[in-house]
Enzyme design. Structure first.
Site, PDB file in Angstrom:
ATOM      1  N   CYS A 212       1.489  -1.121   7.887  1.00 41.53           N
ATOM      2  CA  CYS A 212       0.387  -1.484   6.982  1.00 41.53           C
ATOM      3  C   CYS A 212      -0.119  -0.181   6.384  1.00 41.53           C
ATOM      4  O   CYS A 212      -1.128   0.358   6.822  1.00 41.53           O
ATOM      5  CB  CYS A 212      -0.718  -2.218   7.721  1.00 41.53           C
ATOM      6  N   ALA A 214      -1.190   1.153   3.276  1.00 38.73           N
ATOM      7  CA  ALA A 214      -2.208   1.491   2.283  1.00 38.73           C
ATOM      8  C   ALA A 214      -3.531   1.840   2.980  1.00 38.73           C
ATOM      9  O   ALA A 214      -3.847   1.267   4.029  1.00 38.73           O
ATOM     10  CB  ALA A 214      -2.399   0.327   1.322  1.00 38.73           C
ATOM     11  N   PRO A 215      -4.282   2.803   2.434  1.00 37.84           N
ATOM     12  CA  PRO A 215      -4.080   3.517   1.157  1.00 37.84           C
ATOM     13  C   PRO A 215      -3.202   4.756   1.227  1.00 37.84           C
ATOM     14  O   PRO A 215      -3.151   5.510   0.278  1.00 37.84           O
ATOM     15  CB  PRO A 215      -5.500   3.892   0.750  1.00 37.84           C
ATOM     16  N   GLY A 216      -2.531   4.999   2.361  1.00 39.75           N
ATOM     17  CA  GLY A 216      -1.521   6.034   2.392  1.00 39.75           C
ATOM     18  C   GLY A 216      -1.851   7.292   3.161  1.00 39.75           C
ATOM     19  O   GLY A 216      -0.992   8.172   3.288  1.00 39.75           O
ATOM     20  N   GLY A 217      -3.065   7.420   3.683  1.00 34.98           N
ATOM     21  CA  GLY A 217      -3.429   8.639   4.401  1.00 34.98           C
ATOM     22  C   GLY A 217      -2.563   8.875   5.627  1.00 34.98           C
ATOM     23  O   GLY A 217      -2.080   9.988   5.864  1.00 34.98           O
ATOM     24  N   LYS A 218      -2.353   7.826   6.431  1.00 36.57           N
ATOM     25  CA  LYS A 218      -1.538   7.987   7.631  1.00 36.57           C
ATOM     26  C   LYS A 218      -0.067   8.199   7.269  1.00 36.57           C
ATOM     27  O   LYS A 218       0.637   8.957   7.943  1.00 36.57           O
ATOM     28  CB  LYS A 218      -1.705   6.775   8.547  1.00 36.57           C
ATOM     29  N   ASP A 236       3.352  -2.519   2.808  1.00 36.26           N
ATOM     30  CA  ASP A 236       2.031  -3.149   2.687  1.00 36.26           C
ATOM     31  C   ASP A 236       2.163  -4.422   1.871  1.00 36.26           C
ATOM     32  O   ASP A 236       2.953  -4.491   0.933  1.00 36.26           O
ATOM     33  CB  ASP A 236       1.015  -2.215   2.030  1.00 36.26           C
ATOM     34  N   ASP A 283      -1.276  -0.202  12.094  1.00 29.62           N
ATOM     35  CA  ASP A 283      -2.710  -0.012  11.849  1.00 29.62           C
ATOM     36  C   ASP A 283      -3.123  -1.161  10.935  1.00 29.62           C
ATOM     37  O   ASP A 283      -3.185  -1.008   9.720  1.00 29.62           O
ATOM     38  CB  ASP A 283      -2.968   1.345  11.190  1.00 29.62           C
ATOM     39  N   CYS A 333      -9.828   0.209  13.200  1.00 26.59           N
ATOM     40  CA  CYS A 333     -11.138   0.836  12.985  1.00 26.59           C
ATOM     41  C   CYS A 333     -12.244  -0.175  13.264  1.00 26.59           C
ATOM     42  O   CYS A 333     -13.231  -0.257  12.536  1.00 26.59           O
ATOM     43  CB  CYS A 333     -11.251   1.398  11.566  1.00 26.59           C
TER      44      CYS A 333
END
Length: 403
Positions: A212, A214-218, A236, A283, A333
């Site tokens: 999963c 988005a938004p791409g940080g991980k 995603d 995530d 989160c």
């Protein structure tokens, strides 16, 4: 009340494909000093356990002068962003004083109600009068208007402007604005989110699935820890959010090892060969009850159950894709045990080839009792609870080894 406050640490991840942490830290301190933010520069610290993270102190709440020349009211999302260092951008403004002009000093209020002011609402000049109408209006800071009422809403009162509407210079919570500071080198990322990728521990040359993404940080963090070598599949279900992850990869100039795919992760096991990934990160979409600041908490029991149902389906798909000897990391989160410890207990029952393993480095607390985990299993997961540690958002991380 605690959830209405931002974490007391702002955390930045260094894109180690472009810079070292020492070099980025020196540049950041110099940038903040040049902006006159000496206190923030002095508080910039390398994180002791995560070698690519920098922390900056966030202080507050501070006393604010409520009497300014005019008033601007912003929506809830904008208000939450302001408490983490952002300026006011025009799409977030829902109301302003009649006759507001560029250059005026303004008090900025955030509307935390489920049904906020109608966009384009005309307000009195005095913030105290506006706030007297509702306790749900939170004074988040003061600043200088960069646009007047006509630019924001048009003559008819319903147009939406663009660009910076208010440049903030006095905030309820003080942390430096990080927009456009060392772009491509520093990324705002909550520390527990970065921890989840370190727990995954992707290695150069491996094949990794971000289920999963988005938004791409991980995803970008995975590529950095792999030193740009190997294969990353980033999935995603939301095409628009997937495009934001692709745009981030372009901004960071990441090596072309990522395959982005628009796909509901619950069907990923039908799209890839069984047990074909060295590491899988799950995530998932969640109730987000750990994100801070949150001016309004909205989650029904039915919504919480729906999140957990979808998470179990995602985990089932992921469990079929991780190879023997490989690693699966599950993170959220949210503070809801039904999406955290109870999901871990479900994984152990439903997928016996996955064994709970230590999530390292250990920065959080054990899991909560009464959710299906033994005392020793609770010690293996990590829970971040703001009521115990105000430095971070609420978060949860669990690591599994495939046998």
């Amino acid at each position: 009340q605690l959830m209405r406050c931002p974490p007391s640490l702002t955390t930045l991840r260094v894109n180690t494909l472009r810079s070292t942490r020492d070099a980025a830290l020196a540049q950041l301190r110099a940038e903040l000093e040049a902006r006159g933010e000496s206190a923030a520069a002095a508080s910039c610290t390398p994180h002791a356990a995560l070698p690519d993270m920098i922390t900056i102190d966030c202080t507050g709440p501070h006393e604010l002068d409520v009497e300014q020349e005019a008033v601007v009211v912003v929506d809830r999302a904008c208000g939450e962003a302001l408490m983490r260092g952002a300026d006011v951008f025009a799409p977030g403004v829902i109301g302003a004083s009649s006759g507001l002009r560029a250059g005026q000093r303004v008090a900025v209020l955030a509307d935390s109600r489920r049904r906020p002011l109608a966009r384009g609402a005309k307000l009195p000049r005095r913030a105290s009068e506006v706030m007297a109408e509702s306790v749900a209006l939170v004074h988040v800071g003061n600043g200088e208007a960069r646009q007047g009422r006509v630019e924001l809403f048009g003559a008819g009162g319903d147009a939406v402007g663009s660009g910076v509407a208010v440049r903030m210079d006095d905030r309820l919570y003080r942390t430096p604005a990080m927009r456009d500071v060392l772009p491509g080198t520093l990324l705002l990322q909550n520390l527990p989110s970065a921890l989840a990728v370190h727990v995954l521990a992707p290695q150069p040359g491996e094949r990794v699935l971000d289920l999963c993404c988005a938004p791409g940080g991980k995803t970008s963090h995975i590529v950095a820890l792999m030193e740009g070598r190997g294969e990353v599949v980033a999935v995603d279900r939301a095409k628009e959010r997937l495009r934001s992850a692709e745009a981030l990869a372009r901004r960071l100039k990441l090596p072309p090892i990522i395959e982005f795919r628009a796909l509901d992760g619950t069907f990923a096991h039908e799209s890839f060969a069984p047990r074909s990934f060295d590491r899988v990160l799950v995530d998932p979409p969640c109730s987000a009850l750990g994100l801070r600041p949150k001016l309004l908490v909205e989650a029904t029991a039915a919504e919480l159950r729906a999140c957990a149902d979808y998470q179990r389906k995602l985990v089932a798909s992921a469990a079929a894709l991780v190879r023997p000897g490989g690693t699966l990391v599950y993170s959220t989160c949210t503070l809801n045990p039904g999406e955290n410890e109870e999901i871990v207990a479900h994984i152990l029952r439903a997928h016996p080839h996955l064994r709970l393993a230590p999530a390292l480095p250990r920065l959080g607390s054990p899991g909560v009792d009464g959710c299906g985990l033994t005392p020793s299993e609770r010690q293996l997961v990590q829970r971040f609870d703001p009521s115990e540690d105000a430095r971070h958002i609420g978060f949860f991380v669990a690591r599994f080894e495939c046998v």
